[in-house]
Enzyme design. Structure first.
Site, PDB file in Angstrom:
ATOM      1  N   SER A 143       0.996  -1.109  -0.152  1.00  0.00           N
ATOM      2  CA  SER A 143       0.013  -0.004   0.006  1.00  0.00           C
ATOM      3  C   SER A 143       0.883   1.347  -0.063  1.00  0.00           C
ATOM      4  CB  SER A 143      -0.890  -0.031   1.401  1.00  0.00           C
ATOM      5  OG  SER A 143      -1.766   1.229   1.393  1.00  0.00           O
ATOM      6  N   TYR A 154      -1.947  -1.192  10.118  1.00  0.00           N
ATOM      7  CA  TYR A 154      -2.368  -1.470   8.658  1.00  0.00           C
ATOM      8  C   TYR A 154      -1.005  -1.201   7.936  1.00  0.00           C
ATOM      9  CZ  TYR A 154      -3.815  -1.697   3.834  1.00  0.00           C
ATOM     10  OH  TYR A 154      -3.800  -1.776   2.682  1.00  0.00           O
ATOM     11  N   LYS A 158       2.041  -3.461   6.017  1.00  0.00           N
ATOM     12  CA  LYS A 158       2.412  -3.428   4.650  1.00  0.00           C
ATOM     13  C   LYS A 158       3.781  -3.188   4.643  1.00  0.00           C
ATOM     14  CE  LYS A 158      -1.348  -4.516   2.755  1.00  0.00           C
ATOM     15  NZ  LYS A 158      -1.578  -5.757   1.891  1.00  0.00           N
TER      16      LYS A 158
HETATM   17  N1  LIG Z   1      -8.540  -0.663  -1.842  1.00  0.00           N
HETATM   18  C1  LIG Z   1      -7.400   0.149  -1.695  1.00  0.00           C
HETATM   19  O1  LIG Z   1      -7.521   1.386  -1.873  1.00  0.00           O
HETATM   20  C2  LIG Z   1      -6.175  -0.475  -1.450  1.00  0.00           C
HETATM   21  C3  LIG Z   1      -5.111   0.350  -1.378  1.00  0.00           C
HETATM   22  C4  LIG Z   1      -3.845   0.040  -1.202  1.00  0.00           C
HETATM   23  C5  LIG Z   1      -3.617  -1.578  -1.082  1.00  0.00           C
HETATM   24  N2  LIG Z   1      -4.727  -2.277  -1.173  1.00  0.00           N
HETATM   25  C6  LIG Z   1      -4.506  -3.627  -0.934  1.00  0.00           C
HETATM   26  O2  LIG Z   1      -4.980  -4.512  -1.872  1.00  0.00           O
HETATM   27  C7  LIG Z   1      -5.541  -5.608  -1.453  1.00  0.00           C
HETATM   28  C8  LIG Z   1      -7.079  -6.176  -1.712  1.00  0.00           C
HETATM   29  O3  LIG Z   1      -7.713  -5.171  -1.133  1.00  0.00           O
HETATM   30  P1  LIG Z   1      -9.236  -4.762  -1.445  1.00  0.00           P
HETATM   31  O4  LIG Z   1      -9.623  -3.412  -1.275  1.00  0.00           O
HETATM   32  O5  LIG Z   1      -9.635  -5.441  -2.811  1.00  0.00           O
HETATM   33  O6  LIG Z   1     -10.006  -5.382  -0.068  1.00  0.00           O
HETATM   34  P2  LIG Z   1     -11.641  -6.036   0.047  1.00  0.00           P
HETATM   35  O7  LIG Z   1     -12.437  -5.453  -1.029  1.00  0.00           O
HETATM   36  O8  LIG Z   1     -11.737  -5.721   1.399  1.00  0.00           O
HETATM   37  O9  LIG Z   1     -11.494  -7.602  -0.215  1.00  0.00           O
HETATM   38  C9  LIG Z   1     -10.677  -8.203   0.640  1.00  0.00           C
HETATM   39  C10 LIG Z   1     -10.518  -9.819   0.307  1.00  0.00           C
HETATM   40  O10 LIG Z   1      -9.831 -10.416   0.914  1.00  0.00           O
HETATM   41  C11 LIG Z   1     -10.586 -11.591   1.724  1.00  0.00           C
HETATM   42  N3  LIG Z   1     -10.448 -11.641   2.999  1.00  0.00           N
HETATM   43  C12 LIG Z   1     -10.873 -10.787   3.928  1.00  0.00           C
HETATM   44  N4  LIG Z   1     -10.413 -11.050   5.169  1.00  0.00           N
HETATM   45  C13 LIG Z   1      -9.960 -12.492   5.029  1.00  0.00           C
HETATM   46  C14 LIG Z   1      -9.740 -13.590   5.910  1.00  0.00           C
HETATM   47  N5  LIG Z   1      -9.796 -13.062   7.172  1.00  0.00           N
HETATM   48  N6  LIG Z   1      -9.226 -14.733   5.677  1.00  0.00           N
HETATM   49  C15 LIG Z   1      -9.468 -14.991   4.142  1.00  0.00           C
HETATM   50  N7  LIG Z   1      -9.704 -14.021   3.358  1.00  0.00           N
HETATM   51  C16 LIG Z   1     -10.017 -12.726   3.574  1.00  0.00           C
HETATM   52  C17 LIG Z   1     -12.073 -11.271   1.465  1.00  0.00           C
HETATM   53  O11 LIG Z   1     -12.724 -12.677   1.214  1.00  0.00           O
HETATM   54  P3  LIG Z   1     -14.296 -12.794   1.678  1.00  0.00           P
HETATM   55  O12 LIG Z   1     -15.068 -12.137   0.349  1.00  0.00           O
HETATM   56  O13 LIG Z   1     -14.468 -14.149   1.598  1.00  0.00           O
HETATM   57  O14 LIG Z   1     -14.448 -11.965   2.758  1.00  0.00           O
HETATM   58  C18 LIG Z   1     -11.831 -10.428   0.056  1.00  0.00           C
HETATM   59  O15 LIG Z   1     -11.763 -11.477  -1.164  1.00  0.00           O
HETATM   60  C19 LIG Z   1      -5.070  -5.804   0.157  1.00  0.00           C
HETATM   61  O16 LIG Z   1      -4.113  -6.339   0.227  1.00  0.00           O
HETATM   62  C20 LIG Z   1      -4.904  -4.149   0.570  1.00  0.00           C
HETATM   63  O17 LIG Z   1      -4.322  -3.993   1.643  1.00  0.00           O
HETATM   64  C21 LIG Z   1      -5.998  -1.771  -1.298  1.00  0.00           C
END
Ligand SMILES: NC(=O)c1ccc[n+]([C@@H]2O[C@H](COP(=O)([O-])OP(=O)(O)OC[C@H]3O[C@@H](n4cnc5c(N)ncnc54)[C@H](OP(=O)(O)O)[C@@H]3O)[C@@H](O)[C@H]2O)c1
Length: 233
Positions: A143, A154, A158
């Site tokens: 991130s 968090y 990262k």
């Molecule tokens: N969105 C952003 O702006 C952003 C920015 C920087 C970095 N990131 C990084 O990008 C990645 C994806 O983020 P996202 O925004 O797509 O997140 P998200 O929409 O919250 O999706 C999270 C995913 O992880 C799974 N997950 C959550 N908790 C879990 C657990 N305890 N065990 C197994 N699986 C779990 C969820 O599965 P279920 O559907 O089964 O719950 C879902 O598929 C992460 O590493 C995040 O830190 C995101």
């Protein structure tokens, strides 16, 4: 962009958000996908769209917050018709928004278990096979978060992912197992929130760049998906 026919990729957290986009993007390039979510019913939308591509899909389910859940995911992934050539450690959780002075150790443990330990456990499980086959691409999601002390748990998790990725890359120097870390950008997902800068679809095609690297390409590097917005999808 190069295609990935006959390769298999495991994408954790591909039931929604960024992981779902990555799963679809890989499939668009001919890659077979091992999807993952906590429960099979969470994966229906991802699987429905994967049917549009000429690829195979394999399901894994399980919690990344427990060692038994991680073991289940690893076992199910190893039962896929092909080996894990590409590993996207995408799933992660956000920490509670609270003062850096009062945050409890339990919160560090909760977040580090999923954001750091689960990432390392999956690398430990699949990287040796990549070494044996002379091909591997590991992409750990990081991130660009900065200067938000209330989200330090968090943010520091990262930073650990970044350092671990660099060390793992060094372990594979010269072996065509490339380990890189990817900042997707601030995207509208459940984690990123609806006020985020970009729609989730904008993670493509940039998020695929570290999976599409040529043999013996860059490793131990930081990639920002939004730097590749100019590439054709
Ligand atoms: N969105 C952003 O702006 C952003 C920015 C920087 C970095 N990131 C990084 O990008 C990645 C994806 O983020 P996202 O925004 O797509 O997140 P998200 O929409 O919250 O999706 C999270 C995913 O992880 C799974 N997950 C959550 N908790 C879990 C657990 N305890 N065990 C197994 N699986 C779990 C969820 O599965 P279920 O559907 O089964 O719950 C879902 O598929 C992460 O590493 C995040 O830190 C995101």
């Amino acid at each position: 962009m190069k295609r990935l026919e006959n390769k298999w990729a495991l994408v954790t957290g591909s039931s929604r958000g960024i992981g779902q986009q990555i799963a679809w993007g890989l499939a668009e390039r001919g890659c077979n996908v091992i999807v993952h979510g906590r429960e099979a019913r969470n994966l229906e939308a991802t699987l429905a769209k994967l049917k549009a591509y000429d690829v195979q899909a394999h399901i894994t389910t399980g919690e990344l917050s427990t060692s038994s859940g991680i073991s289940q995911i690893i076992k199910q992934a190893m039962d896929a018709p092909g080996p894990v050539d590409i590993l996207y450690n995408n799933a992660a959780i956000m920490s509670k928004n609270e003062s850096i002075f009062t945050v409890a150790q339990a919160e560090w443990d909760r977040v580090f278990q999923i954001n750091v330990w689960a990432v390392m456990a999956l690398c430990q499980a699949f990287a040796p096979g990549m070494r044996a086959r002379g091909y591997g691409r590991i992409i750990n999601l990081t991130s660009g978060i900065a200067d938000q002390p209330n989200l330090a748990v968090y943010s520091v998790s990262k930073a650990a992912v970044d350092k671990y990725s660099r060390d793992l890359a060094a372990e594979f120097k010269g072996e065509n197992v490339l380990v890189n870390f990817l900042d997707p950008g601030w995207l509208q997902t459940d984690l990123g929130g609806k006020n985020a800068m970009y729609p989730v679809e904008d993670v493509l095609p940039g998020a695929l760049v570290p999976a599409l690297l040529e043999d013996n390409g860059p490793t131990g590097r930081f990639f920002a998906a939004q730097d590749f917005r100019y590439l054709e999808r």
